[in-house]
Design a protein around this motif. Structure first.
Motif, short mmCIF file in Angstrom:
data_model
loop_
_atom_site.label_atom_id
_atom_site.label_comp_id
_atom_site.label_asym_id
_atom_site.label_seq_id
_atom_site.Cartn_x
_atom_site.Cartn_y
_atom_site.Cartn_z
N PRO A 116 0.56 -1.17 0.09
CA PRO A 116 -0.10 -0.10 -0.13
C PRO A 116 0.81 1.32 -0.15
CG PRO A 116 -0.56 -1.63 1.81
CD PRO A 116 0.45 -2.15 1.28
N PRO A 117 0.56 2.21 -0.51
CA PRO A 117 1.02 3.66 -0.57
C PRO A 117 1.14 4.30 0.89
CG PRO A 117 -0.99 3.76 -1.38
CD PRO A 117 -0.85 2.55 -1.49
N ARG A 118 2.03 5.20 0.93
CA ARG A 118 1.90 6.03 2.34
C ARG A 118 0.46 6.45 2.69
NH1 ARG A 118 6.73 9.80 2.17
NH2 ARG A 118 7.59 7.94 2.51
N ILE A 119 -0.09 6.09 4.01
CA ILE A 119 -1.28 6.41 4.14
C ILE A 119 -1.08 7.66 5.40
CG2 ILE A 119 -3.57 5.69 5.50
CD1 ILE A 119 -2.62 2.85 4.73
N GLY A 120 -1.97 8.72 5.15
CA GLY A 120 -2.23 9.75 5.94
C GLY A 120 -3.19 9.66 6.86
N LEU A 121 -3.08 10.35 8.12
CA LEU A 121 -4.27 10.62 9.15
C LEU A 121 -4.15 11.89 9.82
CD1 LEU A 121 -6.51 8.93 10.97
CD2 LEU A 121 -4.79 8.34 12.30
N ILE A 122 -5.32 12.31 9.79
CA ILE A 122 -5.53 13.66 10.79
C ILE A 122 -6.47 13.54 11.65
CG2 ILE A 122 -6.24 16.26 10.42
CD1 ILE A 122 -5.46 16.23 7.45
N ASP A 123 -6.14 13.50 13.05
CA ASP A 123 -6.96 12.94 13.85
C ASP A 123 -6.23 13.36 15.37
OD1 ASP A 123 -8.40 11.10 15.55
OD2 ASP A 123 -8.62 10.09 13.63
N VAL A 213 1.82 11.69 0.80
CA VAL A 213 1.10 10.61 1.11
C VAL A 213 -0.19 10.94 0.11
CG1 VAL A 213 -1.06 10.45 2.81
CG2 VAL A 213 1.33 11.20 3.60
N LYS A 214 -0.64 9.51 -0.27
CA LYS A 214 -1.79 9.21 -1.41
C LYS A 214 -3.10 8.97 -0.83
CE LYS A 214 -0.73 9.00 -5.04
NZ LYS A 214 -0.53 10.17 -5.97
N VAL A 215 -3.27 8.57 0.25
CA VAL A 215 -4.69 8.38 0.82
C VAL A 215 -4.60 8.94 2.22
CG1 VAL A 215 -6.52 6.71 1.11
CG2 VAL A 215 -4.65 6.14 -0.48
N VAL A 216 -5.74 9.66 2.54
CA VAL A 216 -5.61 10.38 3.92
C VAL A 216 -7.14 10.02 4.68
CG1 VAL A 216 -5.79 12.33 5.13
CG2 VAL A 216 -4.13 12.19 3.32
N ASN A 217 -7.17 9.72 5.99
CA ASN A 217 -8.20 9.12 6.49
C ASN A 217 -8.69 10.23 7.33
OD1 ASN A 217 -9.91 6.57 7.56
ND2 ASN A 217 -9.61 8.04 9.08
N LEU A 218 -9.97 10.83 7.44
CA LEU A 218 -10.35 11.81 8.05
C LEU A 218 -11.82 11.58 8.77
CD1 LEU A 218 -10.09 14.34 4.92
CD2 LEU A 218 -8.79 14.36 7.04
N SER A 219 -11.45 10.89 9.82
CA SER A 219 -12.71 10.66 10.64
C SER A 219 -13.04 11.86 11.62
CB SER A 219 -12.05 9.49 11.57
OG SER A 219 -12.07 8.25 10.74
N LEU A 220 -13.60 12.88 11.14
CA LEU A 220 -13.97 14.09 11.68
C LEU A 220 -15.13 14.68 10.87
CD1 LEU A 220 -12.17 16.39 9.88
CD2 LEU A 220 -10.47 15.30 10.92
N THR A 221 -15.90 15.59 11.31
CA THR A 221 -16.99 16.52 10.53
C THR A 221 -17.22 17.94 11.29
OG1 THR A 221 -18.79 15.84 11.80
CG2 THR A 221 -18.11 14.19 10.21
N GLY A 222 -17.68 18.62 10.50
CA GLY A 222 -17.99 20.04 10.92
C GLY A 222 -18.72 20.70 9.65
N PRO A 223 -18.72 22.09 10.04
CA PRO A 223 -19.79 22.82 8.93
C PRO A 223 -18.91 22.96 7.38
CG PRO A 223 -18.71 24.23 10.61
CD PRO A 223 -18.38 23.05 10.85
N ILE A 317 -12.39 1.82 4.35
CA ILE A 317 -12.36 2.32 2.96
C ILE A 317 -11.18 2.95 2.68
CG2 ILE A 317 -13.40 3.79 1.24
CD1 ILE A 317 -15.26 1.42 2.51
N THR A 318 -10.48 3.62 3.71
CA THR A 318 -8.99 4.11 3.42
C THR A 318 -8.23 3.01 3.22
OG1 THR A 318 -9.53 5.87 5.06
CG2 THR A 318 -7.28 5.17 4.84
N ALA A 319 -8.24 2.04 3.92
CA ALA A 319 -7.45 0.87 3.94
C ALA A 319 -7.62 -0.18 2.33
CB ALA A 319 -7.76 -0.40 4.92
N ALA A 320 -9.24 0.12 2.10
CA ALA A 320 -9.21 -0.88 0.71
C ALA A 320 -8.87 0.06 -0.48
CB ALA A 320 -10.83 -0.83 0.51
N VAL A 321 -9.06 1.37 -0.50
CA VAL A 321 -8.56 2.31 -1.41
C VAL A 321 -7.00 2.21 -1.51
CG1 VAL A 321 -8.14 4.70 -2.11
CG2 VAL A 321 -10.48 3.88 -1.19
N SER A 322 -6.47 2.05 -0.42
CA SER A 322 -4.95 1.97 -0.49
C SER A 322 -4.61 0.80 -1.29
CB SER A 322 -4.42 1.70 1.12
OG SER A 322 -4.62 3.03 1.71
N VAL A 323 -5.18 -0.30 -0.98
CA VAL A 323 -4.96 -1.67 -1.89
C VAL A 323 -5.21 -1.46 -3.38
CG1 VAL A 323 -5.69 -4.22 -1.85
CG2 VAL A 323 -5.28 -3.19 0.46
N LEU A 324 -6.55 -0.96 -3.45
CA LEU A 324 -6.96 -0.68 -4.92
C LEU A 324 -6.00 0.13 -5.74
CD1 LEU A 324 -10.69 -0.23 -4.28
CD2 LEU A 324 -9.57 -2.23 -5.32
#
Length: 378
Positions: A116-123, A213-223, A317-324
């Motif tokens: 998988p490519p390098r994964i990013g996470l903002i958390d 980083v190719k794929v970033v996980n954003l488990s956050l929400t706002g306006p 989905i972040t993990a699945a996309v990284s594999v795809l």
């Protein structure tokens, strides 16, 4: 989590602007604005400025004053964003099953069939000493240096472990062995709420772009926010793929961001029975569903527990996309969407619907995707 009543939606006296020139900033300073911080954002190719508005001036009036100085600048409030987990007690101990089984996540170490490519996470903060994360390829970058406002480690640790937790631990990650760069963009607000402001979210996104980083996980929400929208578009135009939680405000809630932006993959949650998570936001922007109720992952200090929320569906989905994209890191967003649809089970109304999107992730053939060039069957 749903926004606590005591947690404001934005900073009370701040604006964030992109594209202000020196003359505009000097003029605003004369009007009583103060520059709290400023930084060059390579992602956008422009400077981002954090402004304190003059005392007694409303945010709307202040924003109008900034626009009057520079009609081409992008200006908005310094909105706050929160993690999307629910404080709900679950099972504990060895009796907790891995809900990844409902989407057929490969039981063998999936990184053997793809790198998988390098994964990013903002958390939030992450407990790097958790046994599940020791000896993993994890780098944590913290934006805020103050200990007094340090964010809690519950959410970030759980998401990081779900993504790359050691394969021989009690909570093996979806992609053990993958490289994860995590940016802690959050600060503690009050006794228990963690918030990230727009200024820091854009900084974090820019850091990850600079780290390729190719794929970033954003488990956050706002306006919705104009500065965030511009940054999201710039990031995806650079080739980055953004995966975000759909939100936990309830099925009748208004859209939340960044998930609701067209460029972002919006992930909702289901339970073991493939039923929609009761608090998941619904809408036309929902793209895909994944397990998000009773997800077995790391607790903040030690051990593990169940976690619930769209926050914990997004990593699937972040993990699945990284594999795809492992075999084609420069895959276009259109091609990726078509590819993802090959790995979904349409469990709602035929076609894309506001509850499940295109359907529930089916990961059982992910390893085959590396050489699979067949057109979508949907």
């Amino acid at each position: 989590m749903r926004r606590a009543a005591s947690t404001p939606e934005q900073a009370q006296n701040e604006l964030v602007a992109i594209g202000l020139d020196e003359d505009a900033i000097a003029g605003l300073t004369q009007e009583g604005f103060a520059v709290e911080d400023r930084i060059q954002v390579s992602l956008i190719g422009s400077e981002m400025v954090r402004l304190i508005v003059p005392a007694g001036t409303t945010l709307d009036s202040a924003r109008a004053a900034v626009v009057a100085r520079s009609a081409t600048a992008v200006v908005d409030l310094n909105h706050f964003y929160q993690p999307q987990s629910e404080n709900k007690a679950g099972c504990s101990g060895e009796g907790c099953a891995l809900v990844r089984e409902i989407v057929g996540w490969p039981t063998s170490e999936i990184t053997r069939c793809a790198k998988p490519p390098r994964i990013g996470l903002i958390d939030t903060a992450i407990n790097i000493d958790h046994v599940t994360l020791t000896n993993t390829r994890l780098e944590v970058i913290r934006l805020s240096e103050g200990e007094a406002t340090k964010s809690g480690a519950q959410h970030g640790t759980a998401v990081a472990a779900l993504l790359i937790g050691a394969s021989d631990s009690r909570v093996p990650g979806l992609l053990p062995g993958a490289e994860l760069i995590a940016v802690d963009a959050f600060q503690r607000s009050g006794k228990s709420a963690d918030i990230a402001n727009i200024y820091d979210l854009v900084r974090a996104l820019d850091m990850l772009v600079q780290r390729d980083v190719k794929v970033v996980n954003l488990s956050l929400t706002g306006p919705a926010n104009a500065v965030l929208e511009k940054s999201v578009k710039a990031a995806t135009e650079s080739g980055m793929i953004l995966v975000a939680a759909a939100g936990n405000d309830g099925p009748n809630a208004k859209p939340v961001y960044p998930a609701a932006y067209d460029e972002v993959i919006a992930v909702t949650a289901v339970d073991k029975g493939r039923n929609p998570y009761r608090r998941a936001v619904r809408g036309d922007y929902i793209d895909i569903a994944a397990p998000g109720v009773g997800v077995w992952t790391a607790a903040s200090i030690s051990g593990a527990r169940q976690k619930t929320g769209t926050s914990f569906a997004a990593p699937f989905i972040t993990a699945a996309v990284s594999v795809l994209i492992a075999g084609d890191p420069d895959m276009s967003h259109e091609s990726l969407e078509a590819k993802i649809r090959q790995f979904t089970d349409d469990i709602g109304k035929p076609g894309k619907d506001p509850v499940f999107g295109w359907g529930l992730l089916n990961a059982s053939r992910l390893c085959e995707s590396i050489s699979d060039t067949k057109p979508s069957a949907l």
